[in-house]
Design a protein around this motif. Structure first.
Motif: not given
Length: 357
Positions: A94-99
């Motif tokens: 999501i929005d070039n971010h990941s967990k």
């Protein structure tokens, strides 16, 4: 030069490519054991750091220096300059971010881009990356489970992949090309199809608050199925119990089952293939993927003999009034284990040639 990565719960593949506008072989490819690192940045630091140059002559002892005087000096390699990068990540992006789902990592695209000087960097869900890779496969890189029927008008494709976890993706036709979209369908509720599977669900509910398809259709999932059979039928041979305890449980179960060495392992593979086929059929119906369903991930190629024996396709088509429709859908196994890396490379290649906004 572009950088592509396939980040997995078990292993991480990184590769450099001189990508222009079509598939090419990597310039360099390395594999890392993901659990040995605290972050993706730590792996990238190791991968992108040029090898150290030889020790300068003035720091060598006299004898070694004398031997080296006549040799041409070896200059340190130039730092790697990257035009773009793309990584397939095992989790929602999501929005070039990941967990990540099966790793204790947080991956942030802008942070990595800044740290390593990469002007364009994109994160994709790992199955989204694999979907891009599937579009570039050669015919000899897949095995056909069901030839299906050729559609006059293109519709959609679906992708399901069992490995460390279970991933799913859909590719829709936009009139010009297939467009992959990510999914976390592997975490949907497991739906048993018979009394035996109902008992399996009850068994797993004693251990987990939520029983997803990933709890069954993965390496740990195969082991969970095996434990259910072991605990209910009490038919585990001692030699296999010892091998499972000492090695990789899923690999040992698969080997024993495929080679017909233990009835309990054969039963575990039967149940695994049946549930895998059922969920692949569910995905095909939800996506109406009349153009085909692909099985990717690490497990399908290793279990290809089991997937070809009919149990998978029997469950795939066992959808009541939609049996005929499911029988018309091509089903193929992706044998190229670098499909996700290939897909990430294709996206990075496109990024590197995109006009500057």
């Amino acid at each position: 030069m572009i950088l592509a990565g396939d980040i997995g719960g078990t292993k991480t593949n990184l590769a450099l490519y001189e990508w222009v506008n079509e598939r090419v072989e990597p310039v360099r490819l390395e594999t890392f054991h993901s659990a040995d690192y605290k972050s993706l940045e730590e792996i990238l630091e190791e991968f992108l750091t040029p090898p150290q140059p030889p020790t300068p002559l003035d720091e060598l002892d006299a004898d070694t220096a004398a031997e080296s005087e006549d040799k041409e000096a070896v200059l340190p390699p130039e730092p790697i300059t990257l035009a773009a990068a793309c990584f397939g990540i095992p989790g929602p992006v999501i929005d070039n971010h990941s967990k990540t789902t099966n790793l204790p990592w947080v991956v942030d695209g802008p942070t990595i881009a800044t740290r390593f000087g990469i002007p364009r960097l994109q994160l994709l869900n790992d199955l989204e990356a694999t979907a891009y890779g599937v579009l570039m496969l050669r015919p000899d890189e897949v095995e056909v489970l069901n030839p299906g029927t050729h559609q006059k008008k293109r519709q959609a494709l679906a992708l399901i992949a069992a490995g460390t976890g279970l991933g799913e993706a859909i590719l829709f036709w936009d009139g010009k090309s297939y467009r992959p979209i990510p999914s976390e369908g592997g975490h949907t509720d497991f739906a048993p199809n018979n009394d035996y599977e109902i008992e399996l669900l009850r068994y797993l509910r004693s251990q987990y608050l939520h029983v997803s398809y990933e709890r069954l259709l993965s390496g740990p999932g195969l082991h969970a199925i095996y434990e259910y059979i072991r605990d209910t039928k009490k038919n585990e041979p001692t030699w296999l119990a010892e091998k499972i305890k000492a090695g990789d449980p899923a690999a040992e179960i698969a080997e024993a089952g495929l080679n017909g060495q233990a009835e309990i392992a054969k039963q575990a593979l039967d149940l695994f293939a049946s549930i895998y086929g059922a969920e692949a059929g569910n995905l095909a119906l939800k996506a109406l993927s009349l153009d085909g369903v692909y099985l990717a991930g690490g497990m399908a190629p290793k279990l290809i003999k089991k997937l070809q024996d009919g149990a998978f396709m029997k469950s795939f088509t066992n959808k009541g009034r939609y049996k005929r429709l499911l029988s018309s859908i091509p089903v193929k196994v992706v044998m190229n284990q670098q499909a996700a890396l290939l897909g990430a490379a294709s996206v990075a290649g496109a990024l590197s040639h995109a006009p500057t906004s």
